[in-house]
Design a protein around this motif. Sequence first.
Motif, short mmCIF file in Angstrom:
data_model
loop_
_atom_site.label_atom_id
_atom_site.label_comp_id
_atom_site.label_asym_id
_atom_site.label_seq_id
_atom_site.Cartn_x
_atom_site.Cartn_y
_atom_site.Cartn_z
N PHE A 3 -3.83 -1.46 13.77
CA PHE A 3 -3.47 -0.04 13.84
C PHE A 3 -1.98 0.09 14.18
O PHE A 3 -1.30 1.01 13.68
N TYR A 4 -1.47 -0.82 14.99
CA TYR A 4 -0.04 -0.83 15.27
C TYR A 4 0.75 -1.14 13.99
O TYR A 4 1.75 -0.50 13.69
N CYS A 5 0.28 -2.12 13.24
CA CYS A 5 0.94 -2.49 11.99
C CYS A 5 0.93 -1.33 10.99
O CYS A 5 1.92 -1.09 10.29
N VAL A 63 -16.72 -4.55 -1.71
CA VAL A 63 -16.61 -3.64 -0.56
C VAL A 63 -15.19 -3.10 -0.42
O VAL A 63 -14.99 -1.91 -0.13
N GLY A 64 -14.19 -3.95 -0.64
CA GLY A 64 -12.82 -3.45 -0.59
C GLY A 64 -12.59 -2.34 -1.59
O GLY A 64 -11.90 -1.35 -1.29
N ILE A 113 -9.28 -0.58 5.50
CA ILE A 113 -9.26 -1.94 4.96
C ILE A 113 -9.22 -2.96 6.10
O ILE A 113 -9.70 -4.09 5.95
N ALA A 114 -8.65 -2.58 7.24
CA ALA A 114 -8.59 -3.50 8.38
C ALA A 114 -10.00 -3.91 8.82
O ALA A 114 -10.22 -5.08 9.20
N TYR A 171 -5.08 -12.40 7.27
CA TYR A 171 -5.86 -11.97 6.11
C TYR A 171 -5.61 -10.49 5.79
O TYR A 171 -5.41 -10.13 4.63
N TYR A 172 -5.61 -9.66 6.81
CA TYR A 172 -5.37 -8.22 6.60
C TYR A 172 -4.01 -7.99 5.94
O TYR A 172 -3.88 -7.22 4.98
#
Length: 621
Positions: A465-467, A287-288, A304-305, A531-532
């Motif tokens: 989303f901040y990252c 899936v990734g 990807i998140a 993990y992300y």
Amino acid sequence: MASEMEDIQSYNSSSSSIADLEDHQQPQQYMPSESNELNSNPLKLSRTETVKSLQDMGMTSEAPIPGVNAPQTSRVQIFPEEYTMETPTGLVPVATLQSLGRSSLAVTRTRTRQMDRQSQTNASISGSNSESDEYQKETEKSGSSGEENDLDPDIEFVTFVTNDPDNPHNWPLWLRWVYTVILSILVICVAYGSACITGGLGLVSEKFHVGSEVAILSVSLMVLGFSFGPLLWSPVSDLFGRRVAYFVSMGLYVIFNIPCAVSKNVQTLMICRFFCGVWSSSGLCLVGGSIADMFPSETRGRAIAFFAYAPYCGPVFGPLVNGFISVSTGRMDLIFWVNMAFAGVMWLVVALIPETFAPVILKRRAAKLRKETGNPKIMTEQEAQGISVKELMKSCCVRPLYFAVTEPVLVLVCFYVCLIYALLYAFFFAFPVIFGELYGYRDNLVGLMFIPILIGASMALATTFYCENKYLAITKRRKPTPEDRLLGAMIGAPFAAIALWMLGATAERHVIWVGPASSGLAFGFGMVLIYYSLNNYIIDCYAQFASSALATKVFLRSAGGAAFPLFTNQMYHNLGLHWASWLLAFISTAMVAIPFAFYYYGKTLRGKLSKKDYSLDALEE
């Protein structure tokens, strides 16, 4: 002859006229081969790219490193841009690439003759094992006979055309996000299946008259299957595409839920659960890649998140849903029927997603063009090099295991991912001890205690989303490094440790259940961010072999997830509710240093600990 000189580019929807293109390339006339003369089917004229047109598009003599959506191969690729570039004509001759300065000894004239023979017999060109073996034998024979082992300049590589609707990057943004959500739900479905039986372990013990340790094995074996499945589905994906891999694997997963539901003995249940893990693992390992196929690297992080969120939330639904099934019906088989229904729906829905893997899309296009023109020299670079089963096994199976024993940096990062994943499965067996034995809750109420983990994971998804915004800001100021990807892990790492300290401190009968349950909030937040972030860090650190590095991660992560449930019950009973959680808290606290250490000293550590620097930085130095 006029009819023989017409442009065969019927698939190109570009509205540019021939006169507009003449300034960029001159048409090349193919000379008919001996076989075509016999068949009275002369080759037609096809417009192709020139050195100038390629240079205008930004190509240089130095080939970039293959992207994550390129086929896995250890051979030198002279045209790795093939799977992402769009050209006006859709064809790039090898002679033009050679004039540009690209060269390789990987593609031989022997391969061209083989393609010619297949064209004469109208054989299907699919990269089969026998074809690859024949290619290898002929290559060895030509090498021993002293034949020149260089690129055939008459080969033409197929690319996407300008604004090509078949290019996944050109699909409407809303449609790509719909596919991303569907694929993320597929990951949730697979992860849910691994933990579905945790809501009714007592039913397994009661039906088959086995102890709790044997019942828990039904969870561990499916997670163990996740480790071995990618060794099968990654080559299938490379050869036939992601869509075929999903359809076959999920179909088998649906079927193997039937013997789980109707099993008459525990041996049948255990064997089928292991194979359920093997078959369904395509939903975790591919899936990734599917998401990467649809989004360029600049905007891939947010998509990807969702993928990072899914495998950690999916297992939480297992005890949450099936705890109520267990208490309300007392039927173990119903747990598997529900799992089968969920998997069956996702099997049908995912089958509607078109192929996203560029090498397979272009391979099919090349086959169509060969048939239309009678020219066997139109192909993809993957076809031109030949697809060796031995090479696929090396890329998909051997190299991930090689990395696992030779790359301390990767092993250390994967160990942290493995710990977080294993702790999630440890919660599945710690909560029944804490809330079942201490508070006297039944499976349905124990399942509700997992809701805070979902809430925390959802908060982490918003934080990603901040990252991503911070990372994009860095890319505008300077060239990013792999260590810039570690912001999420640095934020999340302390929360995972705090969660276990809280769980141990509040595991008291006089403390209201909100105390230990709220530890899931911190854990869910920390685990998704870790993990992300580490997933992106692995990709950037091992850019040259990202697929193999991620396969190493999946193997080690699944192995840890399979092992932890086997001793969690005993640990909580023997050490006590406090010290069992605190032991894990000590380990998690020590691991907090990993993302910070790599953030500040990552490049130095990679230089000292790794045998080779596989990052993008190493190639550009």
